[in-house]
Scaffold this motif. Structure first.
Motif, PDB file in Angstrom:
ATOM      1  N   ARG A   8       0.824  -1.219   0.000  1.00  0.00           N
ATOM      2  CA  ARG A   8       0.000   0.000   0.000  1.00  0.00           C
ATOM      3  C   ARG A   8       0.847   1.252   0.000  1.00  0.00           C
ATOM      4  NH1 ARG A   8      -4.197  -1.721   4.590  1.00  0.00           N
ATOM      5  NH2 ARG A   8      -3.178  -3.714   4.475  1.00  0.00           N
ATOM      6  N   ALA A   9       1.903   1.269   0.791  1.00  0.00           N
ATOM      7  CA  ALA A   9       2.755   2.464   0.849  1.00  0.00           C
ATOM      8  C   ALA A   9       3.363   2.766  -0.518  1.00  0.00           C
ATOM      9  CB  ALA A   9       3.857   2.275   1.892  1.00  0.00           C
ATOM     10  N   THR A  10       3.729   1.740  -1.250  1.00  0.00           N
ATOM     11  CA  THR A  10       4.289   1.928  -2.592  1.00  0.00           C
ATOM     12  C   THR A  10       3.222   2.465  -3.538  1.00  0.00           C
ATOM     13  OG1 THR A  10       5.867   0.152  -2.220  1.00  0.00           O
ATOM     14  CG2 THR A  10       5.459   0.774  -4.515  1.00  0.00           C
ATOM     15  N   MET A  14       3.375   5.860  -5.610  1.00  0.00           N
ATOM     16  CA  MET A  14       3.187   5.902  -7.070  1.00  0.00           C
ATOM     17  C   MET A  14       2.124   6.928  -7.445  1.00  0.00           C
ATOM     18  SD  MET A  14       3.383   1.772  -7.720  1.00  0.00           S
ATOM     19  CE  MET A  14       2.430   1.826  -9.203  1.00  0.00           C
ATOM     20  N   PHE A  15       1.044   6.952  -6.683  1.00  0.00           N
ATOM     21  CA  PHE A  15      -0.040   7.893  -6.937  1.00  0.00           C
ATOM     22  C   PHE A  15       0.464   9.334  -6.822  1.00  0.00           C
ATOM     23  CE2 PHE A  15      -3.583  10.397  -5.038  1.00  0.00           C
ATOM     24  CZ  PHE A  15      -4.361  10.497  -6.177  1.00  0.00           C
ATOM     25  N   LEU A  21       3.988  14.333 -11.786  1.00  0.00           N
ATOM     26  CA  LEU A  21       4.291  14.261 -13.218  1.00  0.00           C
ATOM     27  C   LEU A  21       3.189  14.863 -14.088  1.00  0.00           C
ATOM     28  CD1 LEU A  21       5.786  10.658 -13.346  1.00  0.00           C
ATOM     29  CD2 LEU A  21       7.024  12.802 -13.700  1.00  0.00           C
ATOM     30  N   ASN A  22       1.933  14.669 -13.665  1.00  0.00           N
ATOM     31  CA  ASN A  22       0.797  15.177 -14.435  1.00  0.00           C
ATOM     32  C   ASN A  22       0.376  16.585 -14.017  1.00  0.00           C
ATOM     33  OD1 ASN A  22      -0.376  12.909 -16.238  1.00  0.00           O
ATOM     34  ND2 ASN A  22       0.161  11.885 -14.327  1.00  0.00           N
ATOM     35  N   LYS A  23       1.049  17.098 -12.988  1.00  0.00           N
ATOM     36  CA  LYS A  23       0.687  18.410 -12.440  1.00  0.00           C
ATOM     37  C   LYS A  23      -0.795  18.461 -12.068  1.00  0.00           C
ATOM     38  CE  LYS A  23       4.283  21.146 -14.646  1.00  0.00           C
ATOM     39  NZ  LYS A  23       5.204  20.226 -15.154  1.00  0.00           N
ATOM     40  N   GLY A  24      -1.253  17.385 -11.498  1.00  0.00           N
ATOM     41  CA  GLY A  24      -2.646  17.284 -11.061  1.00  0.00           C
ATOM     42  C   GLY A  24      -3.040  15.826 -10.919  1.00  0.00           C
ATOM     43  N   PRO A  26      -4.154  12.298 -11.786  1.00  0.00           N
ATOM     44  CA  PRO A  26      -3.917  11.619 -13.057  1.00  0.00           C
ATOM     45  C   PRO A  26      -5.143  10.912 -13.654  1.00  0.00           C
ATOM     46  CG  PRO A  26      -3.039  10.305 -11.274  1.00  0.00           C
ATOM     47  CD  PRO A  26      -3.529  11.590 -10.671  1.00  0.00           C
ATOM     48  N   PHE A  27      -6.308  11.281 -13.216  1.00  0.00           N
ATOM     49  CA  PHE A  27      -7.546  10.719 -13.773  1.00  0.00           C
ATOM     50  C   PHE A  27      -8.654  11.728 -13.538  1.00  0.00           C
ATOM     51  CE2 PHE A  27      -6.612   8.912  -9.612  1.00  0.00           C
ATOM     52  CZ  PHE A  27      -7.686   9.372  -8.863  1.00  0.00           C
TER      53      PHE A  27
END
Length: 74
Positions: A8-10, A14-15, A21-24, A26-27
């Motif tokens: 879960r921590a990983t 990642m989230f 990376l998406n500057k917001g 990602p969905f």
């Protein structure tokens, strides 16, 4: 996450990296037309929802918020 072998921590890390990376987020986010509220539920539905939350807490299927933020700072 357990099924695919990601702790879960990983997954949380990642989230957050995707947010950076998406500057917001990602969905796309949507808000349902109505949010569940106790006043809108019958007693059986409300009790089932509360029991699910209690079971998660009783099984330690949660993390203290301070631990979550500490992990994110690493």
């Amino acid at each position: 996450m357990e099924t695919i072998g990601i702790p879960r921590a990983t997954a949380i890390d990642m989230f957050y990296r995707q947010i950076i990376l998406n500057k917001g987020i990602p969905f796309s986010l949507t808000i349902p037309k109505s949010l569940p509220a106790q006043d809108d539920m019958d007693e059986k539905t409300f009790n089932a929802l509360m029991a699910k939350g209690y079971d998660q807490a009783a099984q330690s299927d949660s993390y203290p918020i301070d631990d979550v933020f500490e992990e994110l700072d690493r």
